[in-house]
Design a protein around this motif. Structure first.
Motif, PDB file in Angstrom:
ATOM      1  N   GLN A 268      86.434  73.555  82.460  1.00 34.28           N
ATOM      2  CA  GLN A 268      85.328  72.872  83.117  1.00 34.28           C
ATOM      3  C   GLN A 268      85.176  71.481  82.504  1.00 34.28           C
ATOM      4  O   GLN A 268      85.639  71.256  81.392  1.00 34.28           O
ATOM      5  N   PRO A 269      84.520  70.568  83.211  1.00 30.78           N
ATOM      6  CA  PRO A 269      84.243  69.269  82.579  1.00 30.78           C
ATOM      7  C   PRO A 269      83.405  69.522  81.328  1.00 30.78           C
ATOM      8  O   PRO A 269      82.375  70.189  81.407  1.00 30.78           O
ATOM      9  N   HIS A 270      83.892  69.092  80.201  1.00 30.94           N
ATOM     10  CA  HIS A 270      83.070  69.284  79.004  1.00 30.94           C
ATOM     11  C   HIS A 270      83.182  68.050  78.122  1.00 30.94           C
ATOM     12  O   HIS A 270      82.719  66.995  78.524  1.00 30.94           O
TER      13      HIS A 270
ATOM     14  N   ALA B  33      81.846  77.017  93.297  1.00 36.20           N
ATOM     15  CA  ALA B  33      82.367  75.722  92.854  1.00 36.20           C
ATOM     16  C   ALA B  33      83.101  75.026  93.991  1.00 36.20           C
ATOM     17  O   ALA B  33      83.829  75.655  94.753  1.00 36.20           O
ATOM     18  N   ASP B  34      82.904  73.707  94.113  1.00 35.80           N
ATOM     19  CA  ASP B  34      83.684  72.917  95.071  1.00 35.80           C
ATOM     20  C   ASP B  34      85.081  72.667  94.523  1.00 35.80           C
ATOM     21  O   ASP B  34      86.017  72.392  95.271  1.00 35.80           O
ATOM     22  N   ILE B  35      85.183  72.682  93.213  1.00 32.16           N
ATOM     23  CA  ILE B  35      86.450  72.324  92.579  1.00 32.16           C
ATOM     24  C   ILE B  35      86.704  73.247  91.387  1.00 32.16           C
ATOM     25  O   ILE B  35      85.771  73.642  90.686  1.00 32.16           O
ATOM     26  N   GLU B  36      87.979  73.606  91.204  1.00 34.39           N
ATOM     27  CA  GLU B  36      88.355  74.497  90.115  1.00 34.39           C
ATOM     28  C   GLU B  36      89.702  74.063  89.569  1.00 34.39           C
ATOM     29  O   GLU B  36      90.593  73.699  90.342  1.00 34.39           O
ATOM     30  N   VAL B  37      89.882  74.140  88.257  1.00 33.69           N
ATOM     31  CA  VAL B  37      91.171  73.810  87.644  1.00 33.69           C
ATOM     32  C   VAL B  37      92.078  75.038  87.660  1.00 33.69           C
ATOM     33  O   VAL B  37      91.610  76.157  87.449  1.00 33.69           O
TER      34      VAL B  37
ATOM     35  N   GLN C 242      98.280  68.358  73.214  1.00 37.06           N
ATOM     36  CA  GLN C 242      97.233  67.590  73.874  1.00 37.06           C
ATOM     37  C   GLN C 242      96.117  68.545  74.321  1.00 37.06           C
ATOM     38  O   GLN C 242      96.402  69.622  74.872  1.00 37.06           O
ATOM     39  N   LEU C 243      94.868  68.151  74.081  1.00 38.40           N
ATOM     40  CA  LEU C 243      93.737  68.912  74.602  1.00 38.40           C
ATOM     41  C   LEU C 243      93.313  68.307  75.930  1.00 38.40           C
ATOM     42  O   LEU C 243      92.986  67.123  76.000  1.00 38.40           O
ATOM     43  N   THR C 244      93.350  69.129  76.972  1.00 33.12           N
ATOM     44  CA  THR C 244      92.980  68.674  78.315  1.00 33.12           C
ATOM     45  C   THR C 244      92.427  69.842  79.103  1.00 33.12           C
ATOM     46  O   THR C 244      92.928  70.965  78.975  1.00 33.12           O
ATOM     47  N   MET C 245      91.431  69.591  79.901  1.00 31.09           N
ATOM     48  CA  MET C 245      90.836  70.676  80.702  1.00 31.09           C
ATOM     49  C   MET C 245      91.817  71.250  81.722  1.00 31.09           C
ATOM     50  O   MET C 245      91.551  72.273  82.339  1.00 31.09           O
ATOM     51  N   TYR C 246      92.961  70.578  81.909  1.00 36.53           N
ATOM     52  CA  TYR C 246      93.967  71.065  82.858  1.00 36.53           C
ATOM     53  C   TYR C 246      95.033  71.951  82.210  1.00 36.53           C
ATOM     54  O   TYR C 246      95.871  72.526  82.903  1.00 36.53           O
TER      55      TYR C 246
END
Lengths: 170, 170
Positions: A129-131, B156-160, A79-83
């Protein structure tokens, strides 16, 4: 063989994003995409139409039973996920594993059920990062393959002739 | 320094695609994106908001004078188009040229004026099949840079926190 599973499609809101996910899969050599979420026949038909005109054998389908696609897949599931774990840290492992078996890449829309995180072999982030799932999918497929951009599609009605300044087709 | 110019945005129809173009630019280390086409304040504000929460200094703006952005750019200008020369054939040249100067990457929506093809240094295709400007941009930025995926964004306010199976932030 590479197969892509697109989860959680929302008709209307996601149609262009999901179309780009399909075209990206095809451009980087996937042989199949399965959509889940809301059934969006217009999107599916329009994508099939494009794939047919430009050639090759890219299979496009829809299912409600997306869990089965992951569970029954005989090969590596990612799975591709920013997490997820950073692709840079896992790239060599993934390349090695992919060499010996088929690959299923899962890309979600906004909310992906926890079940997915727990039932794939790898959760991989192509950036934390959100992308964009399109960007993540493209770079993932580009990195795990040698020269992943596919050139030849059989029986194409239309083909681009790469050019310095022009828009040429044959 | 990398700057991205997004041409021909259509409010409504392109808002999510253009947002993904912006987020992809930021994730792969661009310091700035300029939008042209229809002015879409909602899209711009929402993107600014995301960029602010996640940190770093990513500049987002709009202009009607997109020709000036290309004409006045002091550095290498590249349009990404499925009609351009193959990235695989030009990658080493581009890397060398980029080392010594700034880079402007131009990505269009459906119809890009001929003027662009004639006034950039390179027209480059990241695949000659119908795909996605988001995919093209991501793979282009990934290939011309060493480890293009940017990790650190200040304030950043938020980081993964990258994780094998979880969704963790701090």
């Amino acid at each position: 063989m590479i197969k892509v599973l697109r989860l959680g499609h929302r008709a209307g809101r996601d149609d262009r994003i999901s179309t780009h996910v399909g075209l990206t899969s095809r451009q980087w050599g996937a042989s199949e995409i399965v959509y889940s979420g809301q059934k969006d026949s217009n999107m599916l038909e329009s994508l099939k139409d494009t794939a047919e005109r430009w050639g090759g054998e890219f299979k496009i389908s829809y299912t409600e039973e997306w869990r089965d696609i992951i569970r029954d897949f005989d090969g590596l599931t990612v799975q591709l996920t920013m997490y997820g774990e950073k692709i840079g840290d896992k790239e060599e492992d993934l390349k090695k594993e992919f060499r010996g078996q088929d690959l299923l890449v899962v890309v979600g829309a906004e909310k992906v059920p926890r079940w997915v995180y727990e039932n794939v072999d790898y959760n991989i982030s192509v950036g934390n990062q959100p992308h964009s799932e399109i960007a993540a999918l493209a770079v993932f497929l580009d990195r795990v393959q040698e020269d992943g951009i596919k050139d030849c599609f059989e029986d194409a009605d239309i083909e681009v002739v790469p050019s310095e300044k022009d828009k040429l087709t044959k």
